[in-house]
Design a protein around this motif. Sequence first.
Motif, PDB file in Angstrom:
ATOM      1  N   LEU A 234      37.864  76.612   1.962  1.00 30.48           N
ATOM      2  CA  LEU A 234      38.843  77.935   2.841  1.00 30.48           C
ATOM      3  C   LEU A 234      39.262  78.782   2.213  1.00 30.48           C
ATOM      4  O   LEU A 234      40.433  79.203   2.731  1.00 30.48           O
ATOM      5  CB  LEU A 234      40.186  76.747   3.129  1.00 30.48           C
ATOM      6  CG  LEU A 234      39.746  75.641   3.801  1.00 30.48           C
ATOM      7  CD1 LEU A 234      41.082  74.510   3.864  1.00 30.48           C
ATOM      8  CD2 LEU A 234      38.904  76.059   5.571  1.00 30.48           C
ATOM      9  N   ARG A 235      39.401  79.203   1.142  1.00 36.03           N
ATOM     10  CA  ARG A 235      39.705  80.409   0.104  1.00 36.03           C
ATOM     11  C   ARG A 235      39.520  81.583   1.178  1.00 36.03           C
ATOM     12  O   ARG A 235      37.982  81.294   0.968  1.00 36.03           O
ATOM     13  CB  ARG A 235      39.791  80.145  -1.267  1.00 36.03           C
ATOM     14  CG  ARG A 235      40.621  79.078  -1.796  1.00 36.03           C
ATOM     15  CD  ARG A 235      39.767  79.318  -2.883  1.00 36.03           C
ATOM     16  NE  ARG A 235      38.767  79.257  -3.995  1.00 36.03           N
ATOM     17  CZ  ARG A 235      38.344  81.263  -4.277  1.00 36.03           C
ATOM     18  NH1 ARG A 235      39.949  82.118  -4.700  1.00 36.03           N
ATOM     19  NH2 ARG A 235      37.276  81.438  -4.968  1.00 36.03           N
TER      20      ARG A 235
ATOM     21  N   SER B  43      31.746  81.400  -1.402  1.00 39.41           N
ATOM     22  CA  SER B  43      31.191  80.663  -0.530  1.00 39.41           C
ATOM     23  C   SER B  43      31.580  82.089   0.661  1.00 39.41           C
ATOM     24  O   SER B  43      30.300  82.326   1.126  1.00 39.41           O
ATOM     25  CB  SER B  43      31.536  80.176   0.312  1.00 39.41           C
ATOM     26  OG  SER B  43      30.975  78.896  -0.674  1.00 39.41           O
ATOM     27  N   MET B  44      32.747  82.629   1.592  1.00 35.60           N
ATOM     28  CA  MET B  44      32.711  83.727   1.914  1.00 35.60           C
ATOM     29  C   MET B  44      32.578  85.118   1.413  1.00 35.60           C
ATOM     30  O   MET B  44      31.728  85.880   2.374  1.00 35.60           O
ATOM     31  CB  MET B  44      34.322  83.874   2.232  1.00 35.60           C
ATOM     32  CG  MET B  44      34.636  84.511   3.344  1.00 35.60           C
ATOM     33  SD  MET B  44      33.676  84.655   5.282  1.00 35.60           S
ATOM     34  CE  MET B  44      35.308  83.300   5.752  1.00 35.60           C
ATOM     35  N   ALA B  45      32.318  84.983   0.579  1.00 30.04           N
ATOM     36  CA  ALA B  45      31.800  86.497   0.088  1.00 30.04           C
ATOM     37  C   ALA B  45      30.522  86.680  -0.005  1.00 30.04           C
ATOM     38  O   ALA B  45      29.935  87.683   0.112  1.00 30.04           O
ATOM     39  CB  ALA B  45      32.198  86.809  -1.661  1.00 30.04           C
ATOM     40  N   THR B  46      29.414  85.462  -0.407  1.00 29.87           N
ATOM     41  CA  THR B  46      28.125  85.025   0.136  1.00 29.87           C
ATOM     42  C   THR B  46      28.341  85.621   1.511  1.00 29.87           C
ATOM     43  O   THR B  46      26.922  86.712   2.126  1.00 29.87           O
ATOM     44  CB  THR B  46      27.801  84.230  -0.494  1.00 29.87           C
ATOM     45  OG1 THR B  46      28.203  84.259  -2.023  1.00 29.87           O
ATOM     46  CG2 THR B  46      26.020  83.607  -0.634  1.00 29.87           C
TER      47      THR B  46
ATOM     48  N   ALA C 161      32.937  79.886  11.951  1.00 25.00           N
ATOM     49  CA  ALA C 161      34.145  79.112  12.877  1.00 25.00           C
ATOM     50  C   ALA C 161      35.249  78.831  11.852  1.00 25.00           C
ATOM     51  O   ALA C 161      34.792  79.107  10.568  1.00 25.00           O
ATOM     52  CB  ALA C 161      32.821  77.275  12.088  1.00 25.00           C
ATOM     53  N   ASP C 162      36.136  78.324  11.998  1.00 27.20           N
ATOM     54  CA  ASP C 162      37.296  77.993  11.196  1.00 27.20           C
ATOM     55  C   ASP C 162      37.178  76.301  11.864  1.00 27.20           C
ATOM     56  O   ASP C 162      38.106  76.108  12.537  1.00 27.20           O
ATOM     57  CB  ASP C 162      38.506  78.556  12.584  1.00 27.20           C
ATOM     58  CG  ASP C 162      40.099  77.958  11.297  1.00 27.20           C
ATOM     59  OD1 ASP C 162      39.884  78.028  10.672  1.00 27.20           O
ATOM     60  OD2 ASP C 162      40.804  78.625  12.458  1.00 27.20           O
ATOM     61  N   ILE C 163      36.851  75.616  10.120  1.00 29.40           N
ATOM     62  CA  ILE C 163      36.913  74.458  10.029  1.00 29.40           C
ATOM     63  C   ILE C 163      38.521  74.024   9.220  1.00 29.40           C
ATOM     64  O   ILE C 163      39.004  72.719   9.717  1.00 29.40           O
ATOM     65  CB  ILE C 163      35.529  74.053  10.093  1.00 29.40           C
ATOM     66  CG1 ILE C 163      35.637  74.834   7.940  1.00 29.40           C
ATOM     67  CG2 ILE C 163      34.301  74.085  10.232  1.00 29.40           C
ATOM     68  CD1 ILE C 163      35.118  73.587   6.980  1.00 29.40           C
ATOM     69  N   GLY C 164      39.455  74.998   8.942  1.00 25.49           N
ATOM     70  CA  GLY C 164      40.339  74.709   8.644  1.00 25.49           C
ATOM     71  C   GLY C 164      41.448  74.050   9.036  1.00 25.49           C
ATOM     72  O   GLY C 164      41.991  73.212   8.396  1.00 25.49           O
TER      73      GLY C 164
ATOM     74  N   GLY D 224      34.963  91.089  -2.261  1.00 29.22           N
ATOM     75  CA  GLY D 224      35.207  90.428  -2.021  1.00 29.22           C
ATOM     76  C   GLY D 224      33.254  90.128  -1.020  1.00 29.22           C
ATOM     77  O   GLY D 224      33.491  89.365  -0.397  1.00 29.22           O
ATOM     78  N   LYS D 225      32.635  90.125  -2.334  1.00 32.25           N
ATOM     79  CA  LYS D 225      31.139  90.397  -2.000  1.00 32.25           C
ATOM     80  C   LYS D 225      30.285  89.750  -2.417  1.00 32.25           C
ATOM     81  O   LYS D 225      30.542  90.249  -3.838  1.00 32.25           O
ATOM     82  CB  LYS D 225      30.699  91.749  -0.885  1.00 32.25           C
ATOM     83  CG  LYS D 225      31.286  91.792   0.557  1.00 32.25           C
ATOM     84  CD  LYS D 225      30.438  93.071   1.184  1.00 32.25           C
ATOM     85  CE  LYS D 225      31.569  93.335   2.719  1.00 32.25           C
ATOM     86  NZ  LYS D 225      31.727  94.472   3.020  1.00 32.25           N
ATOM     87  N   LEU D 226      29.039  89.280  -2.363  1.00 31.01           N
ATOM     88  CA  LEU D 226      28.358  89.208  -3.714  1.00 31.01           C
ATOM     89  C   LEU D 226      28.443  90.308  -3.980  1.00 31.01           C
ATOM     90  O   LEU D 226      27.238  91.190  -2.472  1.00 31.01           O
ATOM     91  CB  LEU D 226      27.954  87.743  -2.888  1.00 31.01           C
ATOM     92  CG  LEU D 226      25.978  87.851  -3.463  1.00 31.01           C
ATOM     93  CD1 LEU D 226      26.688  86.696  -5.695  1.00 31.01           C
ATOM     94  CD2 LEU D 226      24.926  86.853  -2.977  1.00 31.01           C
TER      95      LEU D 226
END
Length: 174
Positions: free
Chosen positions: A11-12, A17-20, A37-40, A152-154
């Motif tokens: 969720l961060r 994960s988000m950066a990837t 998808a917004d699973i939070g 903010g990115k891999l």
Amino acid sequence: MTNLLFVIGSLRAASASMATARAIVDQLGAEVSCSFADIGGLPHYNADLGEVPEVTHLIKQLHEADGLVFVTPEYNYSIPGVLKNAIDWASRPAFDSVFKDKKCIVISVSGGSLGGVRAQSHLKYILNGMLAQTYTCKEIVIPMASAKIEEGKLNNTAAVDFITENMRGFIASF
């Protein structure tokens, strides 16, 4: 155009994960349509709750996607609870849910040296139980992921190139 739905296990906003996922979206550019998808915002799974608008929206997103891209960290040797919760909501009815025959690819990240391989194994096992079609390729794992994030990115050429090659194979499987 192929429609990919990214399901992020963290969720961060600044998670590896988000950066990837952001790096993947940048690499694929106009080749595909990408959404997240917004699973939070989902409540804890409870069948007594009946129809929940957030769940209905998630299931609609899953249904409309040509393929699902799971990018997850490893928490305590498995997948995060928030990801399992989202899967539990969307996995009904059993063996005939939106996951049945849905094409999926799994990517894991970790701050440790194993890159989330245990979480990846558990997630693939769960997807198999729901009759999803998990794309077969070399494991896409990003060890020591936090050290590979910039702006903010891999930002690791070898990892991004490897992911991009496998993502193109996944997309070609449609």
